[in-house]
Scaffold this motif. Structure first.
Motif, short mmCIF file in Angstrom:
data_model
loop_
_atom_site.label_atom_id
_atom_site.label_comp_id
_atom_site.label_asym_id
_atom_site.label_seq_id
_atom_site.Cartn_x
_atom_site.Cartn_y
_atom_site.Cartn_z
N SER A 20 57.69 34.91 -10.43
CA SER A 20 56.84 34.53 -9.29
C SER A 20 55.38 34.41 -9.68
CB SER A 20 57.00 35.55 -8.16
OG SER A 20 56.60 36.84 -8.60
N SER A 21 55.09 34.53 -10.98
CA SER A 21 53.69 34.42 -11.43
C SER A 21 53.09 33.10 -10.98
CB SER A 21 53.60 34.53 -12.94
OG SER A 21 53.98 35.80 -13.38
N THR A 22 51.88 33.18 -10.49
CA THR A 22 51.20 31.99 -10.00
C THR A 22 50.11 31.54 -10.95
OG1 THR A 22 51.62 32.77 -7.77
CG2 THR A 22 50.02 31.00 -8.01
N TYR A 23 49.37 32.51 -11.47
CA TYR A 23 48.29 32.22 -12.41
C TYR A 23 48.58 32.93 -13.73
CZ TYR A 23 45.52 30.52 -8.50
OH TYR A 23 45.06 29.81 -7.42
N LEU A 24 48.30 32.22 -14.82
CA LEU A 24 48.42 32.83 -16.15
C LEU A 24 47.11 32.61 -16.88
CD1 LEU A 24 51.69 31.31 -15.84
CD2 LEU A 24 51.76 33.48 -17.05
N THR B 152 40.36 30.77 -20.24
CA THR B 152 40.97 29.69 -19.49
C THR B 152 42.13 30.25 -18.70
OG1 THR B 152 41.92 27.46 -19.65
CG2 THR B 152 42.55 29.02 -21.36
N TYR B 153 42.58 29.50 -17.71
CA TYR B 153 43.78 29.90 -16.99
C TYR B 153 44.52 28.65 -16.56
CZ TYR B 153 41.31 29.00 -12.57
OH TYR B 153 40.62 28.43 -11.53
N ILE B 154 45.79 28.84 -16.22
CA ILE B 154 46.63 27.74 -15.82
C ILE B 154 47.41 28.14 -14.58
CG2 ILE B 154 48.56 28.40 -17.34
CD1 ILE B 154 48.97 25.39 -17.89
N PHE B 155 47.51 27.22 -13.66
CA PHE B 155 48.30 27.45 -12.46
C PHE B 155 49.75 27.17 -12.79
CE2 PHE B 155 48.47 28.44 -8.18
CZ PHE B 155 49.15 27.50 -7.44
N SER B 156 50.66 27.87 -12.15
CA SER B 156 52.06 27.81 -12.57
C SER B 156 52.73 26.47 -12.32
CB SER B 156 52.86 28.92 -11.87
OG SER B 156 52.78 28.75 -10.47
N ASN B 157 52.10 25.57 -11.57
CA ASN B 157 52.72 24.26 -11.37
C ASN B 157 52.24 23.24 -12.41
OD1 ASN B 157 50.15 23.71 -10.54
ND2 ASN B 157 50.72 22.88 -8.54
N MET B 158 51.50 23.74 -13.41
CA MET B 158 51.03 22.88 -14.49
C MET B 158 51.81 23.18 -15.76
SD MET B 158 46.98 23.49 -13.77
CE MET B 158 46.40 22.52 -15.15
N ASP B 159 51.91 22.18 -16.64
CA ASP B 159 52.56 22.38 -17.94
C ASP B 159 51.54 22.58 -19.05
OD1 ASP B 159 54.86 19.79 -17.02
OD2 ASP B 159 55.11 21.96 -16.86
N MET B 160 50.39 21.96 -18.88
CA MET B 160 49.41 21.96 -19.95
C MET B 160 48.00 21.89 -19.35
SD MET B 160 48.95 19.27 -23.12
CE MET B 160 47.83 18.15 -22.34
N LYS B 161 47.08 22.50 -20.06
CA LYS B 161 45.67 22.41 -19.69
C LYS B 161 44.87 22.35 -20.98
CE LYS B 161 42.07 24.70 -17.05
NZ LYS B 161 41.71 25.89 -16.23
N GLN B 162 43.94 21.42 -21.06
CA GLN B 162 43.12 21.30 -22.27
C GLN B 162 41.65 21.46 -21.90
OE1 GLN B 162 44.37 18.21 -24.81
NE2 GLN B 162 42.91 18.74 -26.42
N ASP B 163 40.95 22.22 -22.73
CA ASP B 163 39.53 22.46 -22.50
C ASP B 163 38.87 22.54 -23.86
OD1 ASP B 163 37.60 25.07 -20.79
OD2 ASP B 163 37.03 23.17 -21.72
N GLU C 253 49.05 37.76 -16.36
CA GLU C 253 49.69 37.01 -15.28
C GLU C 253 49.39 37.70 -13.96
OE1 GLU C 253 53.97 37.23 -15.19
OE2 GLU C 253 53.96 39.41 -15.30
N THR C 254 49.46 36.91 -12.90
CA THR C 254 49.41 37.49 -11.57
C THR C 254 50.05 36.50 -10.62
OG1 THR C 254 48.04 38.63 -9.96
CG2 THR C 254 47.18 36.58 -10.85
N PHE C 255 50.30 36.92 -9.41
CA PHE C 255 50.81 35.99 -8.42
C PHE C 255 49.92 36.07 -7.20
CE2 PHE C 255 52.76 39.06 -5.56
CZ PHE C 255 53.04 40.13 -6.40
N ALA C 256 49.70 34.92 -6.61
CA ALA C 256 48.82 34.81 -5.46
C ALA C 256 49.58 35.17 -4.21
CB ALA C 256 48.27 33.40 -5.34
#
Lengths: 113, 110
Positions: free
Chosen positions: A28-32, A47-58, A91-94
């Motif tokens: 149920s993690s929402t943010y990683l 950086t962080y990624i929302f669980s509905n994303m597969d990839m994030k680049q910065d 990780e955490t969940f909103a």
């Protein structure tokens, strides 16, 4: 219960790419998150990624999320000696209730010249 | 920088003495936390607060108490310090699904 696992050490040469891996158990993690800790300092959010994303680049950082395997990775391109630090996955969940991130034990990245 | 300060930054004390660590924030964040960091254990949550006078225990709360009488201040008290409480203590706050960490307090209990 919730658990976040990381390997303890990673050693790379300057200029190479670094890949730091993390596995988590809470589906149920929402943010990683990825945090960086330099010697003698507190943790700093990278950086962080929302669980509905597969990839994030910065810039030099790329985060990949595989929800099926509950696997998170942080890739640092063109690793520099200044990237030497401990990297924490979290990780955490909103929810409307508490906000209590769960941290891994940290991966020490050592960059050799 | 979320404007988190911790005091003192370093402290050496003797077993059995009371110790209070202070965390101060200027961001008006609702959540505040105390962690300890030890080699091989990563970060472990001691106590956290979700508002003035609202606190709860973390995974390693035995031997510690906290108080939050104002939004900006979160105090951690070791009523009777033991050598096992020698550690680096970090305060953190949270706003908008991000945590921000203070610089840490290195506590040595002899």
């Amino acid at each position: 219960g919730e658990d976040v696992e990381q390997s303890l050490f990673l050693s790379v040469r300057e200029g190479d790419s670094s890949v730091i891996n993390c596995t988590y158990t809470d589906s149920s993690s929402t943010y990683l998150y990825w945090y960086k800790q330099e010697p003698g300092a507190g943790l700093q959010l990278l950086t962080y990624i929302f669980s509905n994303m597969d990839m994030k680049q910065d810039q030099r950082l790329t985060v990949l999320l595989n929800k099926k395997d509950k696997h998170l990775s942080l890739r640092i391109a063109d690793t520099q000696t200044g990237d030497s630090a401990i990297y924490f996955c979290a990780e955490t969940f909103a929810s409307g209730g508490s906000y209590i991130p769960t941290f891994g034990r940290g991966t020490s990245l050592i960059v050799h010249p | 920088d979320a404007g988190i300060t911790q005091s003192p930054r370093h402290k050496v004390t003797e077993t059995g003495t009371p110790v209070t660590l202070r965390c101060h924030q200027t961001e008006n964040h609702r959540y505040m936390y105390w962690y300890r960091q030890d080699p091989g254990h990563g970060l472990r949550l001691i106590h956290y607060s979700y508002g003035v006078k609202d606190t709860d225990k973390g995974e390693v709360s035995d031997g510690y108490s906290v108080s939050r009488s104002k939004t900006e201040d979160f105090l951690l008290t070791l009523e009777s310090a033991t050598s096992s409480q020698t550690s680096v203590y970090f305060c953190a706050t949270a706003g908008r699904n991000e945590q921000f960490f203070g610089p840490g307090t290195r506590l040595t209990v002899l």
